[in-house]
Design a protein around this motif. Structure first.
Motif, PDB file in Angstrom:
ATOM      1  N   ASN A   1       0.829  -1.203   0.000  1.00  9.86           N
ATOM      2  CA  ASN A   1       0.000   0.000   0.000  1.00  9.86           C
ATOM      3  C   ASN A   1       0.865   1.255   0.000  1.00  9.86           C
ATOM      4  O   ASN A   1       0.556   2.248  -0.659  1.00  9.86           O
ATOM      5  CB  ASN A   1      -0.934  -0.005   1.211  1.00  9.86           C
ATOM      6  CG  ASN A   1      -2.036  -1.038   1.081  1.00  9.86           C
ATOM      7  OD1 ASN A   1      -2.387  -1.453  -0.027  1.00  9.86           O
ATOM      8  ND2 ASN A   1      -2.574  -1.482   2.207  1.00  9.86           N
ATOM      9  N   ARG A   2       1.961   1.196   0.751  1.00  4.43           N
ATOM     10  CA  ARG A   2       2.903   2.328   0.757  1.00  4.43           C
ATOM     11  C   ARG A   2       3.535   2.499  -0.620  1.00  4.43           C
ATOM     12  O   ARG A   2       3.690   3.616  -1.125  1.00  4.43           O
ATOM     13  CB  ARG A   2       3.956   2.098   1.834  1.00  4.43           C
ATOM     14  CG  ARG A   2       5.039   3.186   1.905  1.00  4.43           C
ATOM     15  CD  ARG A   2       6.272   2.772   1.111  1.00  4.43           C
ATOM     16  NE  ARG A   2       7.298   3.779   1.132  1.00  4.43           N
ATOM     17  CZ  ARG A   2       8.323   3.800   0.278  1.00  4.43           C
ATOM     18  NH1 ARG A   2       8.419   2.871  -0.665  1.00  4.43           N
ATOM     19  NH2 ARG A   2       9.235   4.746   0.361  1.00  4.43           N
ATOM     20  N   ASP A   3       3.891   1.385  -1.244  1.00  3.39           N
ATOM     21  CA  ASP A   3       4.535   1.457  -2.550  1.00  3.39           C
ATOM     22  C   ASP A   3       3.598   2.006  -3.617  1.00  3.39           C
ATOM     23  O   ASP A   3       4.033   2.717  -4.532  1.00  3.39           O
ATOM     24  CB  ASP A   3       5.035   0.075  -2.970  1.00  3.39           C
ATOM     25  CG  ASP A   3       6.238  -0.374  -2.155  1.00  3.39           C
ATOM     26  OD1 ASP A   3       6.798   0.466  -1.422  1.00  3.39           O
ATOM     27  OD2 ASP A   3       6.611  -1.551  -2.235  1.00  3.39           O
ATOM     28  N   TYR A   4       2.308   1.665  -3.524  1.00  4.10           N
ATOM     29  CA  TYR A   4       1.344   2.223  -4.473  1.00  4.10           C
ATOM     30  C   TYR A   4       1.375   3.751  -4.444  1.00  4.10           C
ATOM     31  O   TYR A   4       1.262   4.415  -5.474  1.00  4.10           O
ATOM     32  CB  TYR A   4      -0.074   1.750  -4.149  1.00  4.10           C
ATOM     33  CG  TYR A   4      -0.351   0.306  -4.476  1.00  4.10           C
ATOM     34  CD1 TYR A   4       0.238  -0.317  -5.567  1.00  4.10           C
ATOM     35  CD2 TYR A   4      -1.220  -0.446  -3.691  1.00  4.10           C
ATOM     36  CE1 TYR A   4      -0.024  -1.643  -5.861  1.00  4.10           C
ATOM     37  CE2 TYR A   4      -1.487  -1.781  -3.977  1.00  4.10           C
ATOM     38  CZ  TYR A   4      -0.890  -2.370  -5.064  1.00  4.10           C
ATOM     39  OH  TYR A   4      -1.154  -3.679  -5.354  1.00  4.10           O
ATOM     40  N   ARG A   5       1.505   4.306  -3.242  1.00  2.00           N
ATOM     41  CA  ARG A   5       1.475   5.763  -3.090  1.00  2.00           C
ATOM     42  C   ARG A   5       2.766   6.426  -3.551  1.00  2.00           C
ATOM     43  O   ARG A   5       2.774   7.626  -3.837  1.00  2.00           O
ATOM     44  CB  ARG A   5       1.197   6.130  -1.632  1.00  2.00           C
ATOM     45  CG  ARG A   5      -0.158   5.688  -1.117  1.00  2.00           C
ATOM     46  CD  ARG A   5      -0.462   6.298   0.244  1.00  2.00           C
ATOM     47  NE  ARG A   5       0.496   5.888   1.258  1.00  2.00           N
ATOM     48  CZ  ARG A   5       0.361   4.811   2.031  1.00  2.00           C
ATOM     49  NH1 ARG A   5      -0.703   4.033   1.879  1.00  2.00           N
ATOM     50  NH2 ARG A   5       1.268   4.512   2.937  1.00  2.00           N
ATOM     51  N   VAL A   6       3.853   5.679  -3.610  1.00  4.95           N
ATOM     52  CA  VAL A   6       5.153   6.266  -3.937  1.00  4.95           C
ATOM     53  C   VAL A   6       5.594   5.914  -5.356  1.00  4.95           C
ATOM     54  O   VAL A   6       5.917   6.794  -6.158  1.00  4.95           O
ATOM     55  CB  VAL A   6       6.224   5.813  -2.923  1.00  4.95           C
ATOM     56  CG1 VAL A   6       7.608   6.306  -3.347  1.00  4.95           C
ATOM     57  CG2 VAL A   6       5.883   6.313  -1.533  1.00  4.95           C
TER      58      VAL A   6
END
Length: 719
Positions: free
Chosen positions: A521-526
């Motif tokens: 989920n963090r990677d989706y945002r970055v």
């Protein structure tokens, strides 16, 4: 720059080929062995709870481990186990223990399940310390052979499941899948190139060249992985084969289509190759740069799995680009027109007018084509809202016919689904030792959690400061339901119910999956926005425009939504799967955005070229479709087909990835690049190139090649 490169390569072809051969041998010979891992814990940073639990277990219980394998016994007729059957199971366990199978530390029979449909023998094994350590896999192989000897002639049937057996079956499934993918990819490329060019020489050229540079790519990856201590996921190797052959063949196609076009325009073979490198070099390099940037954006991921994937695929594309601009032109300059042997079709412009007719229609009615192609993207994109991520990586990466899968299902007849890989809860005292009353009350709290099947008695560390609870979930450890139990009531209860002066952490495979989700989920945002911004910069530099990159990226995002929607439609709605592998969107995004941008770049570069030759926007769109359309179509079919070969690998993970990426590439080639992009560019007109002058005619611009002007025959190339 590309003109100078082309002249250098064509003037010194043997030197170029020699440098490549030396580099391939040197890198392949000096590189360390490239190894892969299937352990998802290898890819998580240490601040996640599952990794903290693993580190605590290693400190407090260095000699403790859950059973590496479970031998599952059932009656051959499917009935309940009798006392005689239970005695036979105990005898088999004893016999297996007496065989002293290497790296098997314990063989312990447990009582039959409450409904007496299943009985389990727990097998402890030597801990493995690295992905290269095959001791547990070797032990499973030996146990399987010995087990079948022991149950022969009885009323029982038995098989081995558990983490070690699943790891072995995943490895064998991966190796089989890679072989199938490689064979299918090579056959597909050979057949399609034979159909397109009718020449075995061109058909074999990409296969031979890419096979040669593949060892160099593997060597470079091994060197970089060792230097930066990166773990390589086993699925990366399958993707690496497909990307290298698919993208490499695409770049060769871009070059050979232009080479044939320049020959038909009247240029001699060497001049035609210099012209080809000059004219498509910038487009190919920009396309490769977009792909490398997209893959490179994965290095921003918190997950080692994606960092290593991005690195591997970026290296593969970079080497394929370099080979496409140097090695292929060097070889073709030596072969000349013999590269088309035995076909003579290269000498004449095709009489078929299909692309010409469609291009003319697009030029006359760009609005209709823009609405129709955009409508297809939007219609499929609607289904993307139904996307449901699933975290079942283990069963999805193993064939349903594997022994660990079959007997994992047999186990469910009498045991909680989580029996194959229990979770662990670790309760540690901040100071001193844990009290007996604390341990009992805490176990009671854990057992009351919905979704928990059973909680074992606590096991204390030597200093009695840490207690380990084996927690068996009612659902399979890799299932969505188990993940919901873990990230909801189990972790909450484990933390909140910890007595004063103690702390608790939850570990195990399900805990790792939950932390994997949080990292994703963090990677989706970055990763998504960074890749998009960097690709837009590449497009802006290539086109010298601030306008075109926006609608080109908008079309790519529509393509991504349409691809995800198509995968949801097929797998969730038609096939009835509970969801798609949760890593799929980020992988699909990068492939569709990066490789889809390839085709957009090729088409829009041709659009700009036609506009510079004095054609109005509508005519430029028609000519770009006529001349670049066949290249995009051929490249799209080959690349989509190579990724589709992943669907033959025999497991759900690669099937979903292969389907989604191949459909995404097909949408990028046959909807976005061939219709949506030229139609929208024609509607926007010369403003698409603002503030640059990409749409301004440059009738007097010349390209000097080997002592000859390519522009003298430019008009003939378009007749």
């Amino acid at each position: 720059m590309f003109s100078r490169l082309g002249r250098l390569v064509v003037a010194q072809p043997w030197a170029v080929i020699g440098v490549w051969l030396i580099a391939i041998v040197a890198v392949a010979g000096l590189a360390p062995k490239l190894t892969a891992t299937t352990d998802q814990a290898d890819f998580l940073p240490s601040h996640y709870e599952s990794i903290q639990a693993m580190e605590l277990q290693q400190r407090a219980f260095p000699n403790s481990a859950t059973p590496a394998a479970l031998i599952v016994f059932v009656r051959a007729d499917g009935g309940p186990l009798t006392d005689a059957d239970a005695a036979s199971v105990a005898a088999v366990a004893g016999a297996l223990g007496e065989r002293k199978v290497e790296d098997v530390t314990t063989v312990q029979a447990t009582p039959p399940s409450q409904n007496r449909l299943v009985q389990v023998v727990a097998v402890g094994m030597t801990k493995i310390t690295s992905p290269e350590d095959t001791r547990q896999s070797d032990a499973v192989k030996d146990l399987r052979t010995a087990l079948q000897e022991q149950v022969a002639g009885t009323d029982l049937k038995a098989g081995i499941t558990g983490s070690a057996a699943q790891g072995l079956d995943q490895q064998e499934s991966s190796q089989k899948g890679m072989a199938i993918i490689a064979i299918a990819t090579i056959v597909l490329i050979l057949v399609l190139l034979l159909v397109i060019f009718r020449s075995p020489v061109i058909a074999l050229l990409p296969i031979v060249v890419i096979f040669g540079i593949s060892s160099m790519v593997g060597g470079l990856l091994a060197i970089v992985s060792k230097a930066f201590d990166l773990k390589i996921d086993s699925s990366v190797q399958s993707l690496l084969i497909v990307v290298l052959f698919g993208v490499g063949t695409d770049y060769i196609l871009f070059l050979m289509f232009r080479y044939r076009e320049r020959l038909r325009a009247g240029e001699d073979p060497k001049t035609a190759m210099v012209s080809s490198v000059t004219r498509v070099g910038e487009a190919i390099t920009s396309a490769a740069a977009a792909v490398i940037i997209a893959f490179g954006a994965l290095t921003l991921s918190t997950l080692g799995m994606f960092r290593s994937m991005g690195l591997a695929l970026a290296i593969a594309v970079a080497v394929a680009l370099l080979a496409g601009l140097t090695l292929i032109p060097a070889i073709v300059s030596l072969l000349g027109t013999k590269v088309f042997w035995p076909s003579k079709a290269w000498q004449h412009e095709p009489t078929g007018a299909r692309f010409d007719a469609i291009g003319s229609s697009l030029g006359r009615r760009p609005g209709l084509y823009a609405v129709a192609s955009g409508g297809v993207l939007i219609l499929l994109g609607v289904f993307a809202f139904g996307f449901n991520p699933t975290f079942d990586l283990s069963s999805g990466s193993t064939s349903s016919a594997s022994e660990s899968t079959i007997y994992g299902e047999e186990l469910l007849k009498g045991m909680p689904a989580g029996s194959t890989q229990p979770s662990q809860v670790y309760l540690s005292a901040d100071q001193g030792a844990l009290g007996a009353d604390q341990l009992g009350a805490y176990r009671t709290a854990l057992a009351a959690v919905p979704g928990v099947g059973q909680v074992g008695e606590p096991v204390l560390s030597e200093d009695k400061a840490v207690a380990e609870y084996q927690v068996t979930l009612t659902d399979a450890p890799e299932s969505d339901a188990a993940a919901d139990t873990m990230k909801g009531p189990l972790r909450t209860t484990a933390h909140d119910a910890a007595p004063a002066g103690t702390t608790a952490v939850v570990g195990g495979m399900t805990s790792i999956f939950v932390d994997f989700q949080a990292a994703m989920n963090r990677d989706y945002r970055v990763v998504f926005p960074v890749a998009a911004v960097l690709i837009m910069i590449v497009l802006g530099l290539l086109l010298r425009s601030l306008v075109a990159p926006w609608y080109l990226m908008a079309s790519v995002f529509l393509g991504f939504a349409a691809t995800l929607g198509a995968a949801v439609l097929v797998f969730q709605h038609l096939q009835g799967d509970s969801g798609l592998i949760f890593t799929l969107p980020i992988i699909m995004y990068l492939f569709v955005v990066a490789l889809g941008t390839d085709y957009n770049i090729l088409m829009v570069a041709r659009l700009r070229e036609e506009a510079r030759e004095g054609h109005d926007p509508h005519r430029a769109a028609a000519l770009a479709f006529k001349h670049a359309g066949p290249t995009v179509a051929a490249a799209g079919v080959i690349l989509a087909g190579t990724f589709a070969s992943m669907m033959l690998a025999g497991n759900n993970v690669l099937s979903q990835m292969g389907f989604a990426i191949s459909v995404g590439i097909a949408i990028a080639a046959f909807v976005m690049a061939m219709f949506f992009t030229p139609a929208v560019t024609a509607l926007i007109g010369r403003a698409a190139w603002w503030p640059g002058h990409g749409g301004d005619a440059r009738p007097n611009t010349t390209t000097v090649t080997l002592g000859k002007s390519a522009d003298a025959d430019r008009d003939a190339a378009h007749r």
